[in-house]
Scaffold this active site. Structure first.
Site, short mmCIF file in Angstrom:
data_model
loop_
_atom_site.label_atom_id
_atom_site.label_comp_id
_atom_site.label_asym_id
_atom_site.label_seq_id
_atom_site.Cartn_x
_atom_site.Cartn_y
_atom_site.Cartn_z
N THR D 12 33.88 77.05 57.63
CA THR D 12 32.70 76.50 58.33
C THR D 12 31.40 76.69 57.55
O THR D 12 30.40 76.07 57.88
CB THR D 12 32.53 77.17 59.72
OG1 THR D 12 32.43 78.58 59.52
CG2 THR D 12 33.72 76.87 60.62
N GLY D 13 31.41 77.52 56.51
CA GLY D 13 30.21 77.77 55.71
C GLY D 13 29.89 76.62 54.78
O GLY D 13 30.61 75.62 54.72
N SER D 37 36.14 82.72 60.79
CA SER D 37 36.06 83.96 61.56
C SER D 37 36.77 83.79 62.91
O SER D 37 37.03 82.67 63.35
CB SER D 37 34.59 84.29 61.81
OG SER D 37 34.07 83.36 62.73
N LEU D 84 34.38 82.31 51.23
CA LEU D 84 33.95 83.45 52.05
C LEU D 84 32.67 84.08 51.52
O LEU D 84 32.46 84.17 50.31
CB LEU D 84 35.04 84.52 52.09
CG LEU D 84 36.28 84.18 52.91
CD1 LEU D 84 37.37 85.22 52.64
CD2 LEU D 84 35.96 84.14 54.41
N CYS D 155 26.43 80.31 40.08
CA CYS D 155 25.98 78.94 39.84
C CYS D 155 25.06 78.79 38.64
O CYS D 155 25.21 77.87 37.84
CB CYS D 155 25.33 78.37 41.09
SG CYS D 155 24.05 79.42 41.79
N GLY D 187 22.02 76.70 47.32
CA GLY D 187 22.85 77.86 47.04
C GLY D 187 22.75 78.95 48.09
O GLY D 187 23.67 79.74 48.26
N HIS D 255 20.20 73.08 39.64
CA HIS D 255 19.47 74.18 38.99
C HIS D 255 18.97 73.71 37.61
O HIS D 255 19.75 73.22 36.79
CB HIS D 255 20.40 75.37 38.76
CG HIS D 255 20.77 76.12 40.00
ND1 HIS D 255 20.22 75.87 41.24
CD2 HIS D 255 21.64 77.16 40.20
CE1 HIS D 255 20.74 76.71 42.13
NE2 HIS D 255 21.60 77.49 41.54
#
Lengths: 364, 364, 364, 364
Positions: D12-13, D37, D84, D155, D187, D255
């Site tokens: 979900t992140g 989670s 994660l 990154c 990020g 970046h």
């Protein structure tokens, strides 16, 4: 099917660059002439342009020698897409039409002409019947195919009328219409474009001429052609009152509009009926199978905080319009938030889809 | 004149930090207690806070030992300014009032209480008569001075009602009112505050609960106190219909609102009469000589493209409200653009000016 | 003390507007002539300018009739502050000097002239001895007071050298110096200024001519006057190597620079010695009591994430420079982050403080 | 070829959402398990996630029931992509490896483990030989296929080393390396992500732990595997000194790094040789025909003002790295500007391409 030859006027400007990108590898068109100012004419396009698109300049377009903006240079074009600035578009586009060319223009100069269709290609494609009639009449008289111009609507008008047209067709006329726009800066072009210092940590609550354009163009686009298909019955103030407030905001692409409206007929439809009508709508360009036509014309979003320009402007490559927060209004009937991609359905992209419609309708 | 002792609840938060800045070197107040969560209590303020203001943390405030948010800790305060989050404000502020303290709160918890004034200090200061009555009644009964709470209005409501109140006072009630807001992110605080990725090259067309706050609070603020000065005659939907659409935009400070309104009385005033009324308005806080009161309450701007948040939000240190583009509306009577500084007149600054009014009116 | 009469060249531009703001209510200067292009000359200043400052145009300045940029029009001025664009500054400033006028210029045209001081007024004020000598020589010969020009340094150079000068004075020459700049857009002016579409959600890793300016100007400013005070001993590449990389970022005001440096002398000072040196530094303008001089010349910040432009650029009204993250560097000796206000200490503000220094040193 | 079954940890992140997008319709992988989670486990993915991508949530992924992050739930996966958060990744990823699973992780937890490859998939794919050896050894012993973990690099390290590796391979070791980064906010993830108020009209010259990551990871990635292919010969400070200064800027994705470097060998190559080397480089992933591998690994740009994040970050779908402004440096040998897409080659995209490499190298 043979590719139609396409030309681009104002090829080095922001709208022109978008036309070139959209015409590159297009299944219906072959990019054949690029016209720009005499400062650029004679150079390779890649040397004349300051390319500012996120996609690379197509190699083949870069090698094209830029032409002057004369009908002679474009004489073999089946259609000419004009990204000319309004300061120059007037006489050039007129000369092109008089030379028998077909012009699809993003400039505002001829939008109010009585026999010029002002087209949002996911909305009022029935207005192209004016052109069909004109072509048929010439053919019947044995005259050669006439030149004509079709105007792309103002960008913030395009997003506004897209969800309104299916509502009007289903629930009858809209009486009162308000829109407060939050407009992207890409519409202001590149040279010099909208100043950064005016938009960083800021809003400019004014765009010259924009409110008038929305208020007038909406009445032409939501109106009908006249009975003999030679012009337009533009809605009067008695038919429809429109009030617009326009703001420039720190967004690159994508115009957001906070819209409220009241239907003439009582009782008004329910919120759910409005949503269903928008979800069900399939524009004529999609029905005709046009290459760029959106799969889903109007996206109805249910999340509280959508549509958002960064997340939703690219729906259907920018040809789909997103509508969210459809709800009852304490004063008019409904309010909602509309998001449209100003440089796609509100400018160059609209032009290309109009070109595709001209093919699908056997006009070119 | 003796300095009044002032306390700040929620001192480490964004509103609390602003209270501290505004109280520093204030001619009427002496900052005496800083209250925050038990995580911070016992520390020096400078060690408890992540200071995020453009002005440096005043040295003396940095050395204050942070207290728990208990009435006991604030018992010597003449006034307590609360920047508590709504999740915590309810029971704490209640306990303070019950302990006889005077609370000026930015939290929303008690705004709708029937006997709690909801004050925009350049607008409806007549509502403070409720408090004067309460204090006088207690005095008449020989009771000790009662505690009470005064609520600061929602930030976008403050900017909206500021120019409306003088118009209503002069031209009679407003019937219909629409506002589309373009709100700054500073209102969302610091921890974590509004996410950058949601606002960069973007708009979020939704702020939870905000439209309801504007629609309801406007009716309390533009209403009157009741005949015996014990509560408020809140305007009904029949008196005034309000419709708000709220957007979050990439602006640090300063809420812009595109407003339209219709007066009940016919004929409506002219555009010039509206402008003159706003230019002439001098709020009561200014008349009373309050320290922070704006020299010019409402700035009427004539340039097409103003007000702009970056250029105009600091008028009168953020206590003045700017109004531009006042013009006729095709649907209602007028439209205009209103700009107010959300963290000054819409939050902490309003609290301080309310405190000054309490002194000027001999309430504290 | 009698007020000195001040003129402003390029009064309608962004630097000119800042000069006017800073001269308004200045204790040493009286604003007497405003010069601009012939398009503006003859108009009231308020009608000639598009005012874009966050402070309102001072009423009295608005009523001034704009003059042509001729020495005749400025003949009574004790000092003329020039905000002219480099395209125009050359011949105009030359004519002014030849007419005996004192010019403090923000333009780059004469910065490299062998007898023109290039001044950062919190840094290399000893370079003004060239002018003192020139004036004294003329006086000794009984000649009339000569005209002269003093150049304000490039904005990103100003921020860079400010903390370097005290370090060099204390620890000896710097050998190697690198800076990567993140520069604000206000430096690009207003008409048209830096394009919004180029800076929204973007960085432009290039500013025309900027890296060369930093690399060259640093060697003049950190150098000394020659032995007879008639010119400058500019540092050579053997003395000091400078490498700059310049970027334009989405910041309105305030240049951030990531700097690294190596001293010539071994052992290098400690991090704490460097910090203490910067904290202790009091620039000559402050020692002389100049009105605009910073109370604290260099602010050494200890928080990990400072300085930040929005929070720190206004230190000492923009005349103080902030330095943070001072730490050892794995390659050179130290690295640090420097923040300076580009339109104050890097442009118009520097000019005004130079004017104050000219008074304090009895040059005008 | 049979599709490999892929799982996603942290689904979900922000990184997890990207993994899901990239795996949707992927020719090599079939998305089979989504882990998050326990708050999300048991729900349909579309109900558990706040989807914040510019592409719509793939319908089929939305219907997947979210699993707990246990090896049992993922036991049929050929590869597990982990997005994660570092706070949770440690024990979960360890348990997965011990259960014999293959984990490709974006978390930092195991990057410094002596036998864990830290991979930029367009750069140091030779480091995968460690894994090939481990698998071959187990096979030779008749043991079952071992679990292992491969880490995606930080990154900003990814973008930095991408152009350095071909230079080192051609011109020998780099001695000194400096980078000043201008890093995008994406990020920082979504919940809550980087605060808007900290990045609007601002820069934050600090990213916790980032400089250390760049300085350390570069030495592992530019180093070699040891002689028996069981670990890595990480470069020492004597081999390579790296100095990084990291800034957060108002860019959504991409970046930018201002890099300078010095080779060990004299004479250094010419600017043109450096450019040609970068242009000619074809990474192993491209040679092996991996689906996501860039057509052009390094894009060398010749325009003065490029690369720019908004215009250049999407080259080769974000898998290509752009390098511009390659020029001589007054202190080191060369300076240049490097742009890489932080959420593609610097995070989730890198993970997917590593997965494709594992297939191409017959490891899974």
């Amino acid at each position: 099917m043979a590719l139609r030859k396409a030309g681009v006027l104002g090829a080095t400007g922001s709208v022109g660059q978008r036309f070139i990108l959209l015409l590159s590898d297009h299944p219906d068109f072959e990019l054949s002439v690029l016209g720009a100012s005499s400062r650029s004419a004679g150079k390779k396009y890649k040397d004349a342009v300051t390319w500012k698109q996120t996609s690379l300049l197509p190699k083949s377009s870069g090698e094209v020698i830029v032409s002057e903006c004369t009908p002679e240079a474009f004489k073999d074009c089946d259609v000419v897409f004009s990204g000319l600035d309004a300061d120059y578009a007037g006489p050039i586009e007129k000369a092109f039409v008089e030379a028998g060319l077909v012009v699809v223009s993003n400039a505002k100069n001829y939008r109010r002409e009585p026999d010029v269709p002002l087209i949002v290609p996911i909305t009022n494609t029935d207005h192209l019947s004016i052109i069909e009639k004109k072509v048929a009449t010439a053919a019947a008289k044995g005259e050669k195919k006439p030149g004509f111009i079709i105007c792309i609507s103002n960008c913030s008008t395009a997003g506004l009328v897209a969800p309104l047209k299916p509502l009007v067709d289903k629930f009858g006329p809209i009486d009162l219409l308000t829109t407060t726009t939050l407009q992207a800066i890409s519409g202001a072009g590149f040279s010099p474009g909208f100043p950064g210092i005016d938009i960083l940590d800021n809003i400019v609550p004014y765009i010259s001429g924009e409110e008038e354009k929305i208020e007038w163009e909406t009445k032409k686009i939501l109106g009908k052609t006249n009975s003999d298909n030679t012009g337009f019955d533009i809605l009067s103030d008695d038919d429809l009152k429109v009030s617009a407030q326009c703001n420039r905001v720190a967004v690159s692409d994508g115009h957001t509009e906070c819209v409220a409206l009241k239907f003439k007929n009582r009782p008004a439809p329910s919120v759910e009926e409005v949503k269903q009508c928008l979800r069900d709508f399939v524009c004529e360009a999609t029905q005709l199978g046009c290459h760029s036509a959106p799969k889903q014309t109007i996206h109805v979003l249910e999340e509280d905080d959508r549509p958002q320009p960064r997340l939703d402007r690219e729906r259907d490559n920018g040809y789909g319009v997103s509508v969210g927060r459809i709800r009852s209004d304490p004063i008019l009937d409904f309010k909602m938030v509309v998001l449209s991609h100003n440089t796609v359905i509100g400018a160059a992209g609209a032009g290309i889809l109009i070109g595709e419609l001209l093919i699908a309708k056997n006009i070119i």
